[in-house]
Every structure is written in C-alpha cells, then in structure tokens.
Design a protein around this motif. Structure first.
Motif, PDB file in Angstrom:
ATOM      1  N   SER A 132       0.396   5.025  -0.210  1.00 58.40           N
ATOM      2  CA  SER A 132      -0.435   6.070  -0.422  1.00 58.40           C
ATOM      3  C   SER A 132      -0.022   7.488  -1.262  1.00 58.40           C
ATOM      4  O   SER A 132      -0.896   8.116  -1.581  1.00 58.40           O
ATOM      5  CB  SER A 132      -1.134   6.486   0.890  1.00 58.40           C
ATOM      6  OG  SER A 132      -0.131   7.052   1.602  1.00 58.40           O
ATOM      7  N   ALA A 137      -7.266   0.337   0.083  1.00 51.90           N
ATOM      8  CA  ALA A 137      -6.334  -0.681  -0.222  1.00 51.90           C
ATOM      9  C   ALA A 137      -6.278  -1.725   1.180  1.00 51.90           C
ATOM     10  O   ALA A 137      -6.334  -2.965   0.900  1.00 51.90           O
ATOM     11  CB  ALA A 137      -5.078  -0.134  -0.073  1.00 51.90           C
ATOM     12  N   SER A 140      -5.831  -7.489   0.258  1.00 48.59           N
ATOM     13  CA  SER A 140      -5.277  -7.449   1.483  1.00 48.59           C
ATOM     14  C   SER A 140      -5.996  -8.145   2.354  1.00 48.59           C
ATOM     15  O   SER A 140      -5.474  -8.467   3.294  1.00 48.59           O
ATOM     16  CB  SER A 140      -5.431  -5.838   1.723  1.00 48.59           C
ATOM     17  OG  SER A 140      -4.985  -4.910   0.751  1.00 48.59           O
ATOM     18  N   ILE A 144       0.865  -1.083   0.103  1.00 48.32           N
ATOM     19  CA  ILE A 144      -0.055  -0.155   0.172  1.00 48.32           C
ATOM     20  C   ILE A 144       0.798   1.128  -0.019  1.00 48.32           C
ATOM     21  O   ILE A 144       1.651   1.409   0.891  1.00 48.32           O
ATOM     22  CB  ILE A 144      -0.896   0.033   1.328  1.00 48.32           C
ATOM     23  CG1 ILE A 144      -1.940  -1.184   1.245  1.00 48.32           C
ATOM     24  CG2 ILE A 144      -1.914   1.362   1.190  1.00 48.32           C
ATOM     25  CD1 ILE A 144      -2.560  -1.490   2.464  1.00 48.32           C
ATOM     26  N   LEU A 202       3.458  -1.243   4.273  1.00 46.89           N
ATOM     27  CA  LEU A 202       2.624  -0.106   4.162  1.00 46.89           C
ATOM     28  C   LEU A 202       3.826   0.863   3.979  1.00 46.89           C
ATOM     29  O   LEU A 202       4.620   1.148   4.731  1.00 46.89           O
ATOM     30  CB  LEU A 202       1.994   0.204   5.433  1.00 46.89           C
ATOM     31  CG  LEU A 202       1.038   1.297   5.332  1.00 46.89           C
ATOM     32  CD1 LEU A 202       0.089   1.467   4.190  1.00 46.89           C
ATOM     33  CD2 LEU A 202       0.269   1.345   6.671  1.00 46.89           C
ATOM     34  N   TYR A 219      -9.616   3.630  -7.846  1.00 48.22           N
ATOM     35  CA  TYR A 219     -10.066   3.164  -6.512  1.00 48.22           C
ATOM     36  C   TYR A 219     -11.400   2.887  -6.904  1.00 48.22           C
ATOM     37  O   TYR A 219     -12.116   1.931  -6.050  1.00 48.22           O
ATOM     38  CB  TYR A 219      -9.763   4.140  -5.418  1.00 48.22           C
ATOM     39  CG  TYR A 219      -8.141   3.850  -4.899  1.00 48.22           C
ATOM     40  CD1 TYR A 219      -7.926   3.091  -4.009  1.00 48.22           C
ATOM     41  CD2 TYR A 219      -7.341   4.704  -5.397  1.00 48.22           C
ATOM     42  CE1 TYR A 219      -6.767   2.763  -3.744  1.00 48.22           C
ATOM     43  CE2 TYR A 219      -5.989   4.558  -5.057  1.00 48.22           C
ATOM     44  CZ  TYR A 219      -5.739   3.287  -4.228  1.00 48.22           C
ATOM     45  OH  TYR A 219      -4.433   3.205  -3.751  1.00 48.22           O
ATOM     46  N   LYS A 278      -7.185   6.397   0.490  1.00 44.69           N
ATOM     47  CA  LYS A 278      -6.576   5.281  -0.478  1.00 44.69           C
ATOM     48  C   LYS A 278      -6.107   4.226   0.688  1.00 44.69           C
ATOM     49  O   LYS A 278      -6.288   2.943   0.100  1.00 44.69           O
ATOM     50  CB  LYS A 278      -5.259   5.832  -1.188  1.00 44.69           C
ATOM     51  CG  LYS A 278      -5.615   6.488  -2.531  1.00 44.69           C
ATOM     52  CD  LYS A 278      -4.529   7.230  -2.987  1.00 44.69           C
ATOM     53  CE  LYS A 278      -4.329   8.025  -4.270  1.00 44.69           C
ATOM     54  NZ  LYS A 278      -3.396   8.421  -4.464  1.00 44.69           N
ATOM     55  N   THR A 279      -5.644   4.592   1.326  1.00 39.08           N
ATOM     56  CA  THR A 279      -4.936   3.547   2.721  1.00 39.08           C
ATOM     57  C   THR A 279      -5.855   2.684   3.047  1.00 39.08           C
ATOM     58  O   THR A 279      -5.965   1.287   3.050  1.00 39.08           O
ATOM     59  CB  THR A 279      -4.303   4.241   3.677  1.00 39.08           C
ATOM     60  OG1 THR A 279      -3.258   4.970   3.069  1.00 39.08           O
ATOM     61  CG2 THR A 279      -3.569   3.016   4.613  1.00 39.08           C
ATOM     62  N   ILE A 337       1.074  -7.056   5.320  1.00 38.39           N
ATOM     63  CA  ILE A 337       0.713  -5.756   4.654  1.00 38.39           C
ATOM     64  C   ILE A 337       2.140  -5.058   4.587  1.00 38.39           C
ATOM     65  O   ILE A 337       2.636  -4.770   5.552  1.00 38.39           O
ATOM     66  CB  ILE A 337      -0.213  -5.023   5.379  1.00 38.39           C
ATOM     67  CG1 ILE A 337      -1.601  -5.794   5.659  1.00 38.39           C
ATOM     68  CG2 ILE A 337      -0.467  -3.793   5.138  1.00 38.39           C
ATOM     69  CD1 ILE A 337      -2.539  -6.017   4.689  1.00 38.39           C
ATOM     70  N   HIS A 351      -9.320  -3.961   0.434  1.00 37.35           N
ATOM     71  CA  HIS A 351      -9.270  -4.840  -0.917  1.00 37.35           C
ATOM     72  C   HIS A 351      -9.086  -6.043  -0.480  1.00 37.35           C
ATOM     73  O   HIS A 351      -8.624  -6.600   0.443  1.00 37.35           O
ATOM     74  CB  HIS A 351      -7.937  -4.368  -1.504  1.00 37.35           C
ATOM     75  CG  HIS A 351      -7.927  -4.577  -3.046  1.00 37.35           C
ATOM     76  ND1 HIS A 351      -7.657  -5.974  -3.236  1.00 37.35           N
ATOM     77  CD2 HIS A 351      -7.990  -3.764  -4.336  1.00 37.35           C
ATOM     78  CE1 HIS A 351      -7.469  -5.875  -4.568  1.00 37.35           C
ATOM     79  NE2 HIS A 351      -7.881  -4.775  -5.061  1.00 37.35           N
TER      80      HIS A 351
END
Lengths: 389, 548
Positions: free
Chosen positions: B174, B281, B287, B172, B295, B186, B277-278, B293, B284
């Motif tokens: 951002s 994500a 995810s 992820i 980040l 998105y 966005k985060t 994950i 998702h």
C-alpha cells in the motif's frame, strides 16, 4: 475408483488395438491416465487416433514414450537417493551398454554396477544408457523406500502400456511394481510383432521376443489377468491373410478375421496372398496399386517392414529378403547353427516378426515378388500372372 | 495448498541460505528496518509469479538482485588465480500437503523428499563458452548479467514455466509510490476486474458521446475556426482542429479519475489511500485466485483505529488463505496474535512456538509491545521497574554525551521479574542484552537463577549485571529489616548523603532518613535524579550494563 484391475490383453494384428486403448482412456472421467508406448511413431499414432475419435486429447490423459516416462517420473524425482550428479538425459543404445573391454574370446565385459557405478549407468556425456533406464528406476524406488511408486500412484490412476511385447528385462521388473501399486495397469501387445528390444539384458532373458504372456503366468499370475479374446480378431486382414500369417507362429492361437458386417462389407474381388514374378510387377502395380514394402532402404511412398507397424493398407506388395524367399519354398521357420563350442542351436531362419508385420498390413491382398515363378511354394500362395488374370 | 517453507539464497540481503517456516493461515514477520522483511515477500512473489515490482523480472534482471557481498567477492576473485564461479540466486518454495505429486522429488537443497519449486537465476549453460571468453578478456567490473537465465524447476527436476505453478501469490504494497497517481492504476483495476463486458462498453459509449458533445460545443467550434484560420496561410491547405484522443481503444480509461467524497483520490489522505488500495487489491481478481496474500507493512500512514479496521478487513477477506504480513507495528503483531509471529533478525527467523511452552504462554498474555521492543532494538537493557529504567537511562546519557539510549537504538525495558523469559527470546535471535538486577542480599540466588548465562554457560552478548557486594545495616521499616541491596541504597552509597540531599532537595536528612524517603517516594526520586544537573556516580554494575 473401481477396484484395482491389472490385465494383459493380447492382440492380433489389425484388431483395432489403438482404437481400443483410446476408447478405454476416454471412458475414464475421474483420475489421470498415462498411455505409454515404446516407439515415437506409435506415440504419434495414438495422439492422431485421439483427434480422430475425440477431436482433442483430454487434459487428464498423457501420452508419452516409455523412455520419456521412465526418465520423467522414474529417474528424475528421486535420482538423488542413489546418484549425486546431474543427468543430462538418455542415450539410446542398441546393444549392451557400458562395456569395459572385449576379451580375447571376443566377449564384451561390462562395467559392473558395484565397482563402476558411474560407467555402468552413464555415458561419458552424463547420459543414462537407455537399456539401464528401468534398472535405475527400480533402484531409485528401492533406495527411496518406494517413493517413486508412491508419487506415481498419486499422479496416475491408470497406466496403459501399448506395444508391451517390446519391453524386456528390468522393464518387466518395473511393471511388477506397477501391478502391486494402486494404479490400474493395462498392458496391450501382440507377441508376434516384436521389432524392437529395449534391452539386451540377461535379466528375464527367457521372456524376450514377446514372451510377455509367459512372464505374467510365471511371475505375476496373482496380480494380472490375461485376456486373449477382446483383441483377438483382426478387423483388417481377411481370412486368407490371417491364416497365411498365422503359419509364422504355430505355437500361438491363429488370428481370425472379424466377421462383423462392417468389416466384411468390401467389394474387393482380388483377395488373398499372391506371388508375382519380377517381370509382372509393373502390370500388377498398375492394376491394383499396392503399397510397396521393403526390408530396408524404402523411400516414400514406400515403407520398410519395421516402420509400418500399426498402419493398414488395402493392398501391399512385398519385396522379400532372400531368407524369406527361401521360407516361401521350404516352409522352414528355423535353422540349425553351430555355436563357438560346436553345439547345435536352433535359430529363426529369417526375421519372422518383421515379415509378420509386413503381411498383416494388408486388408485384402498381399503380393510377394518372386524370381523363380515355376518353383513349388508352400500352401496358401496363389501365383498371379498378367496373362492369366 | 499452502507454502510450508521458503529457502532463500544469495538474493539481496540474504547471502547464506535463509530458511523460513510458514504456518497454514496467518504469518506475521516482524523485524527491524533492513532485516529483510520485504525481501522475503519479494522473493516469494518472484519465485511464484516471475514478477518483480509488477514487471516481468526476466526483462529487469540486474546485479542488484544478487547479494552485494557475493557479487563483489566474485568480481574481486576474477583478478586472482582462484576465480570464483559466478554467483547464483536460488529461491525454493515448498508446498505443504500431498496433493501435488508432480512437484515431489529430492531435487532441493534439503536433499529430502519435498514438494515444491526451485527458482534459479544462474549462468546459462548455453552461454558458457561466451562467458569463458568474456572472463578471459579481463577487466570485468560488473556481473555479466547478459549470460544469465531465469529458470524454474520442480523438486522432480522438471523444467516448468511460472504459469504452471499451482500456488498463486498476490503482493499488496500500500505504500508503493510506483505510480504517478494511485488512482489511474486502481481505476483500471476496477474497470478490468469488476465490470463485465456490457458495463464496460456502456462506459466507453458514454465517454464517446461526451467527446461528440465536446466537439459540437459552440465554444469548441469557435476555437477550431480560429485555429483553422491561423493554419490556412500555410502551404499545405489542410484542416487543423482541436479534438479528443480516440486513438487507442482504452484511451478513455486514462481520463477517468477516482474520487472519494468529491476529492480526487491522490488528494485524499495517505492513510485513506492505503486503506482503499489494500481493499481494492484484496478484491482484485488475482487476489481472489491467489492462495497466498503477501501484505507489506499495512500500518503505513494509519492511525491505530484505522489500522484496526484494515486488519479486520484482511482477516475477514482472507480467512481461507495463507497470509504473510511484514510489519514493524507492535499493534499489528499484537492484534493478529503472537502465535503467528515470526521474528526476523540477524538473518535468522524465530517463532514464538520455538520457545519453551511456558515462555510462549507468558508472551501470549502480555501485550506484544515489550516483546517487539526487544526484537526491534539493537541492544536491550532489562531492568526490574520504572525507577531502575530512569536511573539506567541517565547513566547511559552521562557516559554517551547526553544521548538517550533509544537514540542509539538501545532500549531500556522494565520487565518486572520476567528476566528469564526475555533472555530466552534474546538468545534465539542473538540479541545483545544486559540484565540489571538487585542482588537482594543473596548473590548466590542470583547466580543460581542465571546459571544458564553465567560462568561456563555464559552466552555471547548476554550480560548479567548485579552488585557482588552485600550491604548490611540495622535499619528497620515497619518492623521489617530494610533491604540495602536494591538500586536506591546502592546509588546513595556511591554518591554520598550530601549529594543525594542536594539532588532530591531534601534538607539535611540522615542516611537512614534518606533510605526511608527514597523507598517511600520512589518515582519522584528517580525523576529528580534523572533530571538533575549534578554530576552523578553510578554503581559499577550499572556501568557494566551500559557499557558497549
């Protein structure tokens, strides 16, 4: 998991060995199963049987040949503990491998493991000799302090070895490791049907030629039970074929035909083992349409004795070798030969295993081509003639 | 299932094998810009998924993924009589636990039994012949990337495809400007992953009805008549009209726009964008399936309070996952716990847990800010208090053309009495550090305290600066003997009574009076000295400390 259980099941030809294996594997709902066998042909046969019975091969079941299994799970994971180089795969060898030179007496002297590790195990192209594969695996396991088996235990809960009579030498040593592991190991085989030998090794020399039963009795009696009844009956061969083929192995229990209604519901009237003179072959083939089996050089749809293991036909017509023809007259299984130092030794008079395989392909009738129709033949053979039939 | 260790070799800035041990839950990588934080995340994601920047790496393979130095060393060597073998990238990802026996074996750079996968980009064996010819021809200015292949194997020497890798990662980022407008990608994420077939079809139908209505609208009909009339004169007597694109099944997706409180997504604040966005994500599908994950710098564009919110979100959403966060925000590091901190510096990684347990306790208690300052600066000067900090800064400016130390990434940190704790971290990450300390009249005590860093034990980059001279005098303040061996009296000594009177704006105070005054008005005096336009003379040990 049920308590650990290792067994050797001795099967008769046509006893439904593959079907049995597939059914046993399908019973396993928890855990992974490996089914391994020596030949690629049998590997395909097992896969086919899964599709016949189950429509698919479940995800928890893996089918692979013995060599491919040894290479993937025995050699590759921990080869680094004994060998630093790259192994490019396996080289299939028929005779003894890694020969240094042949001495004046004509005896091959191999590279020793201690002095020439690389040349002992590997071909010039960095391929591991097939006959040293199991030896390498056993060594990997020792050197890695049991990591090979430890890893395997967590991959497979059950290992089925089909055609176990083909294994020898260090293969047997590896089987011993499996017996002592957490894996439930089932060996299935017909000691009469040794047509290949994975090894020409000195190790466990006594147990070659399908003497796996004796190996278990001598070396692993505590870890492995022997079952001679589950697959002792032939679903394929009728009584005449069972009794005639059993003559080839007087020391083993004769095989008996299965007497369930399903197996014996045939309406065939031409049953038994017949002799057909070469002049009558065409007439015989027209009448009964047998599958032709030859010692070698068969072209489809005919088969070589050695390749048709595991297959079943209603009727077969066998072209015997000279030595087989001789046996049909004199009934002698062995012959005396003098070795180099003049001692008399007993050797098989002909390729008994292959002839056994050929005979036991048929459900109803076996016809054997003979040239001298008027001669005396051993019991159990019926002379067939186009005129008299 | 979690990643226990990663070894990266020859990938981007990591030339020599770089080994990073990871914890089961949260891991925070801190380090300066250019230390390779993002490269680590990229490498892990690449090895686990075969994706780089959201595209299949295989198609994007270029020499820029290889370590610059090793590529150039290789290219240079081709013209000599000792050509080097073509460089290879290797990323090894080790998996903890013993439930993946298929991936166990000794085929990894540690040569020990491990469970994991090895990702390699190397010259393909099948192109060896072509490669040899190519090299023989000479004049090679770039890595012959067309002869390379990407390959995954298990530690058991089994070739596998990335699909078969049981551990999944989600990266992820951002801050990425990869897309023209963040919203389209998105919105299609939402459509593809959160709506079921029925809802999706409903949306498509509604869109089609909208199109039909558009075509039938009187003004559109009117426009079409005009267009048709214009085109009629042409030879091919065919109808031409304005319509709506129905060509691709998913074309309608492109005409949607996410808006937040009626403002189109790409027009809302960057900070808001990164939070959304985060969050998206993390929601998702990928995810949710992922075990790890990754980040990247979640603090981008965010205020402390929004960051706080985001961090809480990450924490709640991923409690059962392994998380790897790269950051240079002390806030992120502090909020998520220093015990999870991995310091990346000079191609080395250090965890606080590698430090002595008392030091570890100490850093867990203090705010992470100072720790990170030490980690992120190029060089640190450790001082005892705020006044020392000001004087050292001024000394630095005077000898560096008026530049503040921080402008040269030299950070003057006041650490109270905890010099040794900071030195332990500095030593681990090879950080140049000068310690400025008073001798308090007992240089022996200083020598004993810093015995690990002085004389035969001296460590490269670590300097202990104190005045070797012990000053004495008769002054007593509140019946206690005055300490002549702190920075202010030393400073007075080197600049003289007259100068100091001028700087401080004190009139004709005697030396003893100045001692008393400076002790009582520490901060004021320090500020005045810091700001004065007078020329200053600093004690030698201060000059030693700021020396490069």
């Amino acid at each position: 998991m049920p308590s650990k259980n290792n067994k050797l099941i001795i099967s008769a030809a046509g006893s439904g060995k593959t079907t049995y294996l597939v059914r046993e594997a399908l019973k396993v709902s928890h855990g992974n199963v490996l089914i391994t066998t020596y030949t690629e042909a049998n590997e395909q046969e097992i896969k086919k049987k899964f599709y016949d019975i189950n429509g698919s091969i479940p995800i928890n079941i893996t089918i692979q040949t013995w060599f491919s299994f040894l290479l993937q799970h025995g050699v590759r994971p921990y080869q680094g503990t004994i060998f630093d180089g790259h192994i490019k795969g396996m080289l299939l060898v028929n005779g003894a491998s890694g020969i240094n030179y042949v001495n004046k007496q004509g005896i091959s002297v191999p590279f020793t493991e201690e002095k020439d590790f690389q040349k002992h195990y590997f071909s010039k192209s960095d391929k591991l000799y097939s006959d040293k594969l199991a030896k390498f695996v056993v060594k990997c396991n020792t050197q890695s302090k049991g990591k090979v088996v430890d890893r395997l235990e967590r991959i497979y809960n059950y290992v089925f070895v089909d055609e176990v009579q083909d294994l020898a030498g260090n293969d047997l040593e590896f089987l011993k490791l499996l017996f002592k592991s957490k894996i439930n190991t089932t060996l299935v085989g017909d000691p009469r049907q040794v047509t290949y030998l994975t090894h020409n090794e000195k190790k466990y020399h006594n147990y070659k030629d399908g003497n796996i039963k004796q190996f278990i009795l001598d070396k692993c009696a505590k870890e492995c039970t022997i079952d001679e009844t589950t697959l002792g009956r032939s679903h394929r061969n009728n009584a005449e074929i069972c009794s005639f083929s059993s003559k080839l192995y007087p020391l083993l229990e004769p095989s008996i035909p299965c007497d369930c209604i399903e197996c014996r519901s045939s309406s065939s009237t031409h049953n038994g083992v017949f002799l057909v003179s070469s002049g009558d072959i065409d007439a015989y083939r027209v009448k009964y349409n047998p599958v032709v089996l030859r010692h070698q050089l068969a072209i489809e749809p005919e088969w070589n004795y050695g390749n048709c293991k595991g297959l079943g036909f209603d009727r077969v017509l066998i072209y015997p070798t000279e030595t087989i023809s001789k046996y049909l007259c004199d009934g002698r299984l062995s012959k005396e030969v003098k070795d180099k130092s003049g001692n008399i030794k007993h050797k098989n008079a002909f390729d008994i295993a292959k002839f056994y395989v050929a005979l036991t392909r048929a459900r109803y009738s076996v016809a054997i081509v003979c040239n001298n129709f008027s001669q005396e033949y051993i019991d159990g053979l019926i002379k067939w003639s186009s005129k008299g039939d | 299932m979690y990643i226990s260790k990663v070894i990266i070799k020859n990938f981007k800035s990591f030339r020599e094998p770089f080994c990073l041990n990871l914890n089961k839950g949260l891991n925070i990588i801190v380090g300066n810009n250019g230390t390779g934080k993002s490269t680590i995340l990229e490498a892990i994601h690449l090895a686990l998924s075969g994706l780089s920047n959201g595209r299949y790496f295989k198609n994007d393979l270029s020499e820029y993924f290889f370590n610059y130095d090793s590529v150039h060393e290789y290219l240079d060597s081709l013209d000599t009589n000792k050509p080097l073998p073509p460089p290879e990238i290797s990323i090894e990802v080790f998996i903890g636990g013993n439930d993946l026996p298929f991936f166990e074996g000794d085929d990894n750079s540690t040569k020990r039994s491990e469970c994991g996968i090895c990702f390699k980009i190397a010259l393909a064996e099948k192109f060896r012949g072509e490669y040899n010819d190519y090299v023989k021809d000479g004049g090679i200015a770039a890595l012959p990337i067309e002869f390379y292949e990407v390959d995954w194997t298990t530690c058991a020497r089994e070739s596998i495809t990335p699909r078969k890798i049981p551990i999944k990662s989600a990266l992820i980022d951002s801050s990425s400007n990869r897309y023209k407008n963040g919203s389209d990608v998105y919105i299609s994420h939402i459509i593809k992953n959160h709506l079921d077939e029925k809802d999706r079809n409903g949306l498509a139908h509604a869109h089609r009805r909208l199109q039909a209505a558009f075509i039938q609208d009187t003004s559109v009909v009117n426009v079409n008549n005009i267009i048709n009339g214009l085109a009629k004169d042409e030879v091919n007597n065919k109808n031409i009209k304005l319509t709506v694109d129905l060509s691709s099944k998913d074309a309608w997706e492109a005409s949607f726009l996410t808006s937040v409180e009626d403002i189109p997504f790409h027009h809302i604040g960057k900070g808001e964008q990164s939070i959304i966005k985060t969050k998206l994500a993390l929601e998702h599908k990928k995810s949710k399936e992922a075990n790890i994950i990754l980040l990247e710098e979640p603090e981008n564009h965010l205020s402390h309070s929004r960051l706080n919110q985001l961090i809480r979100n990450i924490h709640d959403k991923c409690s059962d996952k392994q998380i790897l966060i790269s950051t240079h925000s002390s806030f992120v590091a502090n909020k998520l716990g220093l015990e999870n901190l991995i310091i990346v510096e000079n191609r080395k990684s250090v965890r606080l847990k590698d430090l002595p347990s008392t030091t570890q306790d100490f850093f867990e208690k203090i705010p992470g800010y100072d720790t990170l300052r030490l980690i992120l600066c190029k060089k640190a000067i450790l001082v005892e208090g705020d006044c020392d900090e000001l004087l050292v800064q001024r000394a630095y400016m005077d000898s560096n053309g008026g530049r503040l130390p921080i402008q040269d990434q030299v950070d003057v940190i006041s650490v109270g009495t905890s010099f040794l704790r900071f030195l332990q971290i500095a030593e681990k990450i090879n950080k140049p550090v000068s310690v400025v300390t008073d001798n308090d009249g007992k240089p022996d005590a200083i020598q004993a305290k810093y015995a690990d860093y002085l004389g035969v034990n001296s460590k490269p980059g670590i300097k202990i600066c104190y005045d070797v001279n012990v000053d004495v005098g008769d002054l007593k303040i509140a019946d206690k003997p005055f300490n002549y061996n702190t920075l202010e009296p030393k400073f007075l000594k080197s600049n003289g009574v007259e100068n100091i009177n001028r700087i401080l704006g004190t009139k004709n105070k005697t030396e003893d009076q100045l001692h008393e005054y400076m002790k009582a008005n520490k901060t004021d005096c320090a500020l005045k000295i810091f700001e004065t336009k007078e020329k200053l003379t600093f004690p030698q040990y201060i000059l030693d400390a700021i020396e490069k």
